[in-house]
Write a protein that holds these residues in place. Sequence first.
Motif, PDB file in Angstrom:
ATOM      1  N   SER A  49     -11.057  -5.933  -4.089  1.00  0.00           N
ATOM      2  CA  SER A  49     -10.661  -5.637  -2.700  1.00  0.00           C
ATOM      3  C   SER A  49     -11.826  -5.238  -1.799  1.00  0.00           C
ATOM      4  O   SER A  49     -11.737  -5.381  -0.585  1.00  0.00           O
ATOM      5  CB  SER A  49      -9.604  -4.538  -2.671  1.00  0.00           C
ATOM      6  OG  SER A  49      -8.414  -5.018  -3.246  1.00  0.00           O
ATOM      7  N   SER A  73       0.844  -1.192   0.000  1.00  0.00           N
ATOM      8  CA  SER A  73       0.000   0.000   0.000  1.00  0.00           C
ATOM      9  C   SER A  73       0.881   1.244   0.000  1.00  0.00           C
ATOM     10  O   SER A  73       1.891   1.299   0.704  1.00  0.00           O
ATOM     11  CB  SER A  73      -0.872  -0.051   1.252  1.00  0.00           C
ATOM     12  OG  SER A  73      -1.671   1.092   1.307  1.00  0.00           O
ATOM     13  N   GLN A 114     -11.960  -0.111  -7.366  1.00  0.00           N
ATOM     14  CA  GLN A 114     -12.383  -0.888  -6.210  1.00  0.00           C
ATOM     15  C   GLN A 114     -13.853  -0.599  -5.887  1.00  0.00           C
ATOM     16  O   GLN A 114     -14.644  -1.499  -5.635  1.00  0.00           O
ATOM     17  CB  GLN A 114     -11.478  -0.497  -5.043  1.00  0.00           C
ATOM     18  CG  GLN A 114     -11.685  -1.294  -3.798  1.00  0.00           C
ATOM     19  CD  GLN A 114     -10.623  -0.941  -2.762  1.00  0.00           C
ATOM     20  OE1 GLN A 114      -9.491  -0.624  -3.085  1.00  0.00           O
ATOM     21  NE2 GLN A 114     -11.000  -1.009  -1.502  1.00  0.00           N
ATOM     22  N   ASP A 119      -8.153  -1.472 -10.943  1.00  0.00           N
ATOM     23  CA  ASP A 119      -7.468  -1.097  -9.700  1.00  0.00           C
ATOM     24  C   ASP A 119      -8.116  -1.800  -8.511  1.00  0.00           C
ATOM     25  O   ASP A 119      -9.138  -1.364  -8.001  1.00  0.00           O
ATOM     26  CB  ASP A 119      -7.503   0.423  -9.505  1.00  0.00           C
ATOM     27  CG  ASP A 119      -6.541   0.873  -8.411  1.00  0.00           C
ATOM     28  OD1 ASP A 119      -5.893   0.003  -7.785  1.00  0.00           O
ATOM     29  OD2 ASP A 119      -6.429   2.093  -8.185  1.00  0.00           O
ATOM     30  N   GLU A 120      -7.509  -2.884  -8.093  1.00  0.00           N
ATOM     31  CA  GLU A 120      -8.018  -3.692  -6.976  1.00  0.00           C
ATOM     32  C   GLU A 120      -9.524  -3.951  -7.091  1.00  0.00           C
ATOM     33  O   GLU A 120     -10.297  -3.626  -6.189  1.00  0.00           O
ATOM     34  CB  GLU A 120      -7.692  -3.009  -5.641  1.00  0.00           C
ATOM     35  CG  GLU A 120      -6.197  -2.857  -5.429  1.00  0.00           C
ATOM     36  CD  GLU A 120      -5.841  -2.595  -3.976  1.00  0.00           C
ATOM     37  OE1 GLU A 120      -6.567  -3.106  -3.095  1.00  0.00           O
ATOM     38  OE2 GLU A 120      -4.851  -1.902  -3.741  1.00  0.00           O
ATOM     39  N   VAL A 174      -4.073  -4.148 -11.053  1.00  0.00           N
ATOM     40  CA  VAL A 174      -3.504  -4.041  -9.707  1.00  0.00           C
ATOM     41  C   VAL A 174      -4.342  -4.938  -8.810  1.00  0.00           C
ATOM     42  O   VAL A 174      -5.567  -4.784  -8.750  1.00  0.00           O
ATOM     43  CB  VAL A 174      -3.555  -2.591  -9.178  1.00  0.00           C
ATOM     44  CG1 VAL A 174      -3.086  -2.535  -7.721  1.00  0.00           C
ATOM     45  CG2 VAL A 174      -2.726  -1.661 -10.057  1.00  0.00           C
ATOM     46  N   THR A 175      -3.704  -5.881  -8.161  1.00  0.00           N
ATOM     47  CA  THR A 175      -4.474  -6.803  -7.319  1.00  0.00           C
ATOM     48  C   THR A 175      -3.604  -7.438  -6.249  1.00  0.00           C
ATOM     49  O   THR A 175      -2.379  -7.500  -6.370  1.00  0.00           O
ATOM     50  CB  THR A 175      -5.126  -7.919  -8.177  1.00  0.00           C
ATOM     51  OG1 THR A 175      -5.997  -8.703  -7.348  1.00  0.00           O
ATOM     52  CG2 THR A 175      -4.093  -8.834  -8.808  1.00  0.00           C
ATOM     53  N   HIS A 176      -4.265  -7.884  -5.186  1.00  0.00           N
ATOM     54  CA  HIS A 176      -3.595  -8.680  -4.164  1.00  0.00           C
ATOM     55  C   HIS A 176      -3.919 -10.161  -4.347  1.00  0.00           C
ATOM     56  O   HIS A 176      -3.526 -10.983  -3.513  1.00  0.00           O
ATOM     57  CB  HIS A 176      -4.022  -8.217  -2.769  1.00  0.00           C
ATOM     58  CG  HIS A 176      -3.674  -6.790  -2.497  1.00  0.00           C
ATOM     59  ND1 HIS A 176      -2.363  -6.351  -2.418  1.00  0.00           N
ATOM     60  CD2 HIS A 176      -4.440  -5.684  -2.332  1.00  0.00           C
ATOM     61  CE1 HIS A 176      -2.359  -5.040  -2.199  1.00  0.00           C
ATOM     62  NE2 HIS A 176      -3.602  -4.614  -2.148  1.00  0.00           N
ATOM     63  N   GLU A 177      -4.656 -10.473  -5.410  1.00  0.00           N
ATOM     64  CA  GLU A 177      -5.020 -11.868  -5.668  1.00  0.00           C
ATOM     65  C   GLU A 177      -3.864 -12.568  -6.376  1.00  0.00           C
ATOM     66  O   GLU A 177      -3.747 -12.563  -7.603  1.00  0.00           O
ATOM     67  CB  GLU A 177      -6.277 -11.942  -6.543  1.00  0.00           C
ATOM     68  CG  GLU A 177      -7.538 -11.413  -5.884  1.00  0.00           C
ATOM     69  CD  GLU A 177      -7.990 -12.279  -4.715  1.00  0.00           C
ATOM     70  OE1 GLU A 177      -7.702 -13.496  -4.717  1.00  0.00           O
ATOM     71  OE2 GLU A 177      -8.632 -11.730  -3.804  1.00  0.00           O
ATOM     72  N   LYS A 220       0.815   2.287  -7.052  1.00  0.00           N
ATOM     73  CA  LYS A 220       0.123   1.474  -8.061  1.00  0.00           C
ATOM     74  C   LYS A 220      -1.081   2.213  -8.653  1.00  0.00           C
ATOM     75  O   LYS A 220      -1.242   2.265  -9.878  1.00  0.00           O
ATOM     76  CB  LYS A 220      -0.326   0.132  -7.430  1.00  0.00           C
ATOM     77  CG  LYS A 220       0.801  -0.651  -6.765  1.00  0.00           C
ATOM     78  CD  LYS A 220       0.322  -1.962  -6.158  1.00  0.00           C
ATOM     79  CE  LYS A 220      -0.719  -1.848  -5.069  1.00  0.00           C
ATOM     80  NZ  LYS A 220      -0.249  -1.153  -3.830  1.00  0.00           N
ATOM     81  N   SER A 221      -1.918   2.764  -7.774  1.00  0.00           N
ATOM     82  CA  SER A 221      -3.111   3.477  -8.269  1.00  0.00           C
ATOM     83  C   SER A 221      -2.721   4.720  -9.049  1.00  0.00           C
ATOM     84  O   SER A 221      -3.340   5.039 -10.073  1.00  0.00           O
ATOM     85  CB  SER A 221      -4.025   3.880  -7.100  1.00  0.00           C
ATOM     86  OG  SER A 221      -4.532   2.739  -6.464  1.00  0.00           O
TER      87      SER A 221
END
Length: 243
Positions: free
Chosen positions: A168, A39, A87, A164-165, A195-198, A43-44
């Motif tokens: 999330s 974070s 998001q 973007d996420e 952009v991802t946390h996956e 990225k964003s």
Amino acid sequence: MAAVIEVSQLRKAYGANVVLENVSVDVQEGEVMVVIGPSGSGKSTLLRCLNGLETAQNGDIRIEGRSLMDKATKLTEIRTEVGMVFQQFNLFPHLTVLDNIMLSPIKVRKQDPARAKAKAIELLGKVGLAEKAGAYPASLSGGQSQRVAIARALAMEPKIMLFDEPTSALDPEMVGEVLAVMKQLAKEGMTMVVVTHEMGFAREVADRVVFMEQGGIVEIGSPSEIFEQPKQERTRVFLSKVL
Ligand code: ADP
Ligand code: MG
């Protein structure tokens, strides 16, 4: 293959806060690039620069060869070619699902309403929500809302999609249905920056993974290079926290 996005030596600051520094990366036609990183790493901001929502101070971004830094480039034209999904779904609450999807094609692309409607119905089918055409956003789940937001972005017939996420803000049981739509889009050859946390999605769908930290790109590689043999210690440390 041709680069449809070319970012070179991009620098973006908010006052004294340098948010992107010396960021260079190309995205090829049909490529899926996944951006990961902690974070606040920028990225964003990078995604927002790519469709002209933010202007950078230095460096260059070219979308299909056209520089966003060039005053002659019309940002409204770029934005019709570069779709973005956030998001938060940002659907218009007073419009039905179908009208949400038809709005920009009619207003911005000046499409014939009958054509825009036919396309919207087709896209709703594609994201698995054909039966929700007349529904209002308040009656939808988070996963359904995000699939409508994807359909709405696709209605502009973009050449590039930025995410973007996108999962999330979703309850865990709804993440899969949104990722499945994105996976299908990737399979059809859409050029995507996600952009991802996956990390499962990144491994399975990404052609390349970019690891960002503190406003810079630390490492770019194939999913197996980044996840199995990261070259940089900072990449390793980040992955050890998220995997
Ligand atoms: P990420 O998406 O990786 O979490 P962001 O691009 O949102 O990172 O933010 C990167 C940095 O830029 C953060 O330090 C954030 O506080 C700052 N930032 C983002 N947007 C703005 C803004 N509109 N004004 C000032 N600072 C911002
Ligand atoms: Mg962000």
